[in-house]
Design a protein around this motif. Structure first.
Motif, PDB file in Angstrom:
ATOM      1  N   SER A  87     -19.513  -5.050 -27.927  1.00 22.55           N
ATOM      2  CA  SER A  87     -19.603  -4.426 -29.246  1.00 22.55           C
ATOM      3  C   SER A  87     -20.990  -4.669 -29.824  1.00 22.55           C
ATOM      4  O   SER A  87     -21.610  -5.706 -29.596  1.00 22.55           O
ATOM      5  CB  SER A  87     -18.538  -5.037 -30.154  1.00 22.55           C
ATOM      6  N   ASP A 133     -21.433  -4.564 -33.054  1.00 23.50           N
ATOM      7  CA  ASP A 133     -21.240  -5.059 -34.425  1.00 23.50           C
ATOM      8  C   ASP A 133     -21.762  -6.482 -34.557  1.00 23.50           C
ATOM      9  O   ASP A 133     -21.782  -7.243 -33.593  1.00 23.50           O
ATOM     10  CB  ASP A 133     -19.744  -5.049 -34.793  1.00 23.50           C
ATOM     11  N   GLU A 134     -22.179  -6.805 -35.785  1.00 20.75           N
ATOM     12  CA  GLU A 134     -22.591  -8.191 -36.032  1.00 20.75           C
ATOM     13  C   GLU A 134     -21.379  -9.092 -35.829  1.00 20.75           C
ATOM     14  O   GLU A 134     -20.261  -8.702 -36.149  1.00 20.75           O
ATOM     15  CB  GLU A 134     -23.064  -8.346 -37.479  1.00 20.75           C
ATOM     16  N   PRO A 135     -21.598 -10.291 -35.313  1.00 14.22           N
ATOM     17  CA  PRO A 135     -20.449 -11.159 -35.078  1.00 14.22           C
ATOM     18  C   PRO A 135     -19.867 -11.698 -36.387  1.00 14.22           C
ATOM     19  O   PRO A 135     -20.547 -11.745 -37.412  1.00 14.22           O
ATOM     20  CB  PRO A 135     -21.027 -12.308 -34.252  1.00 14.22           C
ATOM     21  N   ILE A 136     -18.617 -12.139 -36.280  1.00 11.96           N
ATOM     22  CA  ILE A 136     -17.946 -12.725 -37.453  1.00 11.96           C
ATOM     23  C   ILE A 136     -18.550 -14.096 -37.723  1.00 11.96           C
ATOM     24  O   ILE A 136     -18.827 -14.860 -36.810  1.00 11.96           O
ATOM     25  CB  ILE A 136     -16.438 -12.863 -37.172  1.00 11.96           C
ATOM     26  N   THR A 174     -15.851  -9.529 -40.744  1.00 13.40           N
ATOM     27  CA  THR A 174     -17.075  -9.048 -40.117  1.00 13.40           C
ATOM     28  C   THR A 174     -18.043  -8.651 -41.235  1.00 13.40           C
ATOM     29  O   THR A 174     -17.617  -8.368 -42.362  1.00 13.40           O
ATOM     30  CB  THR A 174     -16.804  -7.813 -39.242  1.00 13.40           C
ATOM     31  N   GLU A 181     -16.945  -5.545 -42.886  1.00 16.44           N
ATOM     32  CA  GLU A 181     -15.845  -5.717 -43.850  1.00 16.44           C
ATOM     33  C   GLU A 181     -16.352  -6.317 -45.150  1.00 16.44           C
ATOM     34  O   GLU A 181     -15.897  -5.976 -46.236  1.00 16.44           O
ATOM     35  CB  GLU A 181     -14.766  -6.622 -43.252  1.00 16.44           C
TER      36      GLU A 181
END
Lengths: 345, 638
Positions: A164, A166-169, B409, B412
């Motif tokens: 992915s 997306d930036e990581p959590i 995230t 979010e």
């Protein structure tokens, strides 16, 4: 009883139609608004009304000989809760929390449908029917599941493993623990015991009860208390310091923290995360004034290891403001939001 | 007659011996306590002119004569932290946790025995009395095997300390030197008392002798409690040291060292926690035996045993959150940053997991009670209302587990418009959570009330009024709890903290008044049918196993949280941890470690249960009409 259940059913149907309409845009999405400040109780109350409504519906369906099987009741109710959480509540709830709520509501549905033996038998009957496959339809259904389930699990695994962009959590600590003391402009302040020198009564003595009476009232209007206008020329003592704090705030802080102190200032959305929302009960309302003093003075750069990742670009304000100015601006923030700083006595 | 008198005499002597054992450590320790620490006394002896150095107590702020060396300044070396090719902290964690599990179990079970034996003694129904007595005996038998294992694990723990953390252990044992031997002697007293209590069971089963036997269980529990208090003083000292100066030098007052800021809340929390845990483990044992039972009699006995153990465990679980609240309040009062690290900072997510576990405990309890309604004829009238209890529990639970620090995230976060959510932000703070947990507990009380009246119909003339009164009482209790939770947002924090008192008072009022009222209403009530022991669903037994597992997991979690809040200190702000492992583990690692500990405990306790079952042999079943229901107790020989 019948009348009560009929009213329940009516509410249930209306509520469902409204929710579906709002999801699909048939009914304006703000028909029944969630009002900021009242949302938490509003959400719980709405769920209670829906439960009452569904009970009424189920009762009516039973009376008309069209009982909804317990299995489908369980499945539909769980789906309803997920839909409600996903589409009704705004701003959207992050997935991690929705997942927690989803599991809890799943457990709740299980507890409901298996609370007694009769219900449990009714609930699992359709599942057993498919597993036993005594009819052609059930046989076909079982075969379908046999094909679908591996595909679903495979798809889920694929999506999980797929790289992915997306930036990581990041599990960020919003309130890192402060040090026992902090040194600002050459003076050491013990955070547990220090006090805001400007939170004083007319006699010039520290008096939180006095200042508490003069803050902006909470609630929808956020009105100033009577005779407590800091911008009144005659305002003295605490109110005068609030005004001075306000001036400092609007000269330095409001660009990020916003005119309403809700973290939505002019530059706020250039940052990730956006600046702290002081009107939220989870920020300054939970903290001692000295904690805010330490955070303002040391800024993002002064966060301790525990606060990693230091997702804060707040400047260390001790380089720009005097100690007195910092205390005054804190005074203003509490006054404006209508919150009381935390104390321990 | 002569032999009875002799037996009586022997029993009284045994009781006196136990009391003597109880007092022995204190008598032995008097000279040491009077000394107040040898170094100071030595200093005096060596010469009157020798200068006496004084220090200031870090907590009590009193002056005292320096009577010990300062806390060692350790370095990351083989000398201070000898090691295997493994993380020493994890080894210590494991040894400590296992010792704690068993320690808690063997301290809790004798308290149950005392309660159950007492119930048997005062019971007018002879068959019932016999049944209670048998149950108490079954309990103590399980704990006896576990007792040896506790001692072995204690030994392993000390060796682990000595070999892996010698500098720290030397310092701690130096500080606690005046009471170290009291602790050891207490173990002797505990063992002696336990053996006399266990082996004297048959000899002292009637009349006056039974009361003597019961008194022995009181002595046994007093010793056990003192033991635990002493052990608690070490962890209290590590978290909130007192009785030493800033360099960690002992100031000669051992009471200050023991009576630290957190000692009393820890004591209370641990007593309640141990009891709840012990109840859970015994209930799981009963559930296991129920599920593997071959006959109806066995099923009836273990169903009943599981119910009693669960009820006792839950009786202590209900006040547990309030004791925890007091502990946290004292932690905040002691050090603000410690409180924030726990509940708002680094360890906040572990508290969310804790809240989840607490919720599971109450949910499992409620579920068990609803299942238990199924074995009563006449309880059907309550079953259709269970869905509303589920709703109340779920709402309370959802609020209770909502995190303040949300995992999300960056996308979010942007969609939410900031860190704070207008709904979740409100559920994430203490005011809402107090409301949530009180709703959960009140609902559990309501489930208990339904269970107690499940197969009965009140025959008192004011039954209708009583029912309406009870309904109103619960309704206004819920209303009060919720209103206070909402009101908490509008008042200063120090007042808000105080709001927990009326909330707790409301919940406890429901517990005490409604139980009392219900009992009065159900006196001489018409029975709709018997309780059919053994006719409960298998799901209920899994709920009991879930209850016990959640207890075990939560104990491991809370122990870890309490320990890691010291961050990089062995003794908070006095002795720094300079080992390579002075960092906080990730949440995932900690959770895995706790799970491994739980797994090991349950595997080993299964072994203990198996040993207990090996010793059992069949005896004639005597108590036919013991409990309402047809099944009698399958008495186990001893």
């Amino acid at each position: 009883m019948k009348a009560l259940m009929s009213v329940g059913a009516l509410i249930g149907v209306l509520g469902l139609l409204m929710l579906i309409g709002m999801i699909f845009g048939v009914v304006p999405s703000n028909t029944v608004r969630l009002v900021e400040g009242y949302m938490p109780m509003q959400v719980l109350s709405e769920l209670a009304v829906f439960v009452a409504g569904f009970t009424g519906l189920s009762y009516l369906a039973n009376s008309m000989g069209m009982a909804i099987p317990r299995f489908w009741q369980g499945v539909l109710f769980w789906s309803f809760v997920q839909t409600y959480l996903k589409f009704r509540i705004y701003p959207p709830i992050p997935f991690s929390v929705r997942a927690m709520y989803g599991v809890v509501s799943f457990v709740a549905v299980f507890m409901w449908v298996s609370a007694n033996e009769e219900d449990w038998k009714k609930f699992r009957q359709p599942i057993l029917n498919v597993l036993d496959a005594n009819t052609g339809f059930h046989k076909a259904l079982r075969t379908l599941y046999l094909i679908l389930l591996p595909i679903l699990i495979g798809g889920f695994s694929f999506l999980t493993m797929k790289p992915s962009v997306d930036e990581p959590i990041e599990l960020r600590t919003v309130h890192p623990a402060p040090p026992a003391s902090t040194k600002v402009h050459g003076k050491t302040y013990t955070l547990q015991t220090s006090q805001n020198p400007y939170r004083v009564n007319l006699e010039g003595k520290y008096d939180q009860a006095y200042s508490n009476k003069l803050i902006v009232e909470q609630g929808m209007g956020r009105l100033m208390a009577p005779n407590a206008n800091p911008w009144d020329d005659k305002a003295e003592g605490y109110l005068k310091y609030v005004r001075e704090g306000g001036e400092i705030f609007f000269q330095n802080c409001h660009f990020c923290h916003g005119d309403n102190l809700n973290g939505r200032g002019l530059h706020a959305f250039a940052f990730n995360p956006i600046p702290a929302n002081f009107t939220d009960p989870g920020t300054i309302a939970q903290l001692q004034e000295t904690f805010i003093f330490w955070r303002v003075a040391k800024g993002g750069i002064g966060l301790p290891n525990e606060g990693f990742p230091w997702a804060s670009v707040m400047p260390p304000w001790e380089q720009h403001l005097t100690t007195d100015e910092i205390w005054k601006v804190i005074l203003f923030e509490y006054w404006h939001t209508g919150y009381y700083p935390r104390t321990w006595d | 007659m002569g032999s009875v008198t002799r037996t009586k005499l022997m029993s009284v002597m045994a009781l006196c011996a136990m009391i003597g054992l109880l007092l022995m450590p204190i008598l032995v320790a008097i000279p040491a306590l009077a000394d107040g620490g040898a170094p100071a006394a030595d200093a005096k002896k060596e010469g009157g002119e020798a200068k006496v150095e004084k220090g200031k107590d870090v907590y009590y702020k009193t002056e005292g004569i320096v009577s010990g060396p300062p806390a060692p300044k350790t370095t990351d070396s083989e000398k201070d932290y000898p090691r295997y090719n493994f993380e020493s902290r994890v080894l210590l964690w494991f040894a400590n946790q296992q010792h704690l599990y068993y320690g808690s179990f063997v301290l809790a079970v004798p308290i149950f025995c005392m309660v159950i034996e007492f119930m048997g003694v005062v019971s007018k129904d002879k068959a019932m009395a016999k049944r209670y007595d048998q149950l108490a005996y079954d309990f103590i038998k399980i704990s006896l095997t576990a007792y040896s294992l506790t001692a072995i694990l204690g030994g392993i723990l000390i060796f682990t300390f000595l070999t892996l953390y010698p500098a720290f252990f030397q310092y701690l044992s130096g500080i606690f030197r005046p009471v170290m031997h009291i602790y050891a002697l207490m173990f002797v007293a505990e063992s002696g008392t336990l053996y006399i209590y266990y082996y004297g069971w048959d000899k002292m089963k009637e009349g006056f002798l039974k009361w003597i036997h019961l008194s022995m269980s009181v002595v046994l529990n007093v010793i056990g409690t003192i033991l635990m208090f002493l052990a608690n003083s070490w962890i209290g000292f590590m978290m909130s040291p007192a009785g030493v100066d800033e360099q960690g030098r002992y100031l000669g007052n051992i009471w200050h060292v023991i009576h630290t800021a957190l000692w009393n809340p820890l004591n209370l929390h641990r007593i309640l926690g141990n009891m709840a845990f012990g109840g859970g483990v015994v209930a799981a044992y009963a559930a296991y035996r129920f599920l593997s039972a071959k006959t109806d009699e066995e099923r009836a006995h273990y169903d009943w045993m599981g119910y009693i153990a669960m009820a006792l465990g839950v009786a202590f679980l209900i006040p547990l959150p309030f004791a925890g609240y007091w502990l946290m309040r004292e932690v905040y009062a002691y050090r603000q940053q410690m409180g924030i690290t726990l509940m708002g900072g680094l360890l906040a997510w572990l508290f969310i997991i804790q809240a989840t576990m607490i919720g599971i405990l109450f949910l499992s309890t409620n579920y068990y009670l609803w299942q238990a309604l199924g074995r009563m004829r006449g309880a059907e009238k309550y079953q259709r209302y269970i869905k509303y209890l589920v709703f109340l529990l779920t709402c309370g639970y959802l609020v209770f587990i909502t995190p303040h620090t949300i995992v999300m995230t960056p996308a979010e976060l942007k969609a939410m418009g900031g860190q704070q959510h207008p709904v979740l932000g409100n559920y994430g703070v203490m005011s809402a959570k107090n409301g949530g947990i009180n709703v959960i507990i009140t609902t559990t009380v309501l489930s208990f009330v339904w269970y107690m009246r499940g197969n009965k119909v009140s025959t008192v003339s004011w039954a209708k009024f009583g029912n309406i009164f009870m309904g109103c009482f619960f309704f206004f209790a819920y209303l009060n709890i919720i209103m206070l939770a909402v009101y908490g947002y509008y008042i200063p924090a120090n007042v808000r903290v105080g709001l927990s008192v009326p909330q707790v008072a409301t919940t406890l009022s429901c517990l005490f008044f409604m139980f009392a009222l219900n009992s009065v209403m159900m006196k001489g009530a018409k029975q709709m049918g018997p309780i059919e022991w053994g006719k409960i669903s298998a799901r209920s037994q899994y709920a009991l196993i879930m209850l016990a597992t959640a207890f075990t997991w939560m104990m491991g979690l809370m122990g870890y949280i309490r320990s890691s809040v010291r961050l990089f200190w062995h003794v908070n702000e006095i002795m720094r941890d300079n080992s390579p492992w002075a960092y906080t583990h990730t949440v995932g690692f900690a959770a895995n470690m706790i799970s491994a500990n739980v797994l090991f405990f349950w595997i080993s306790i299964m072994f203990v249960f198996w040993l207990g079952a090996l010793a059992a042999k069949k005896a004639p079943v005597e108590a036919k009409a013991a409990v309402p229901g047809r099944a009698a107790a399958p008495a186990v020989g001893h």
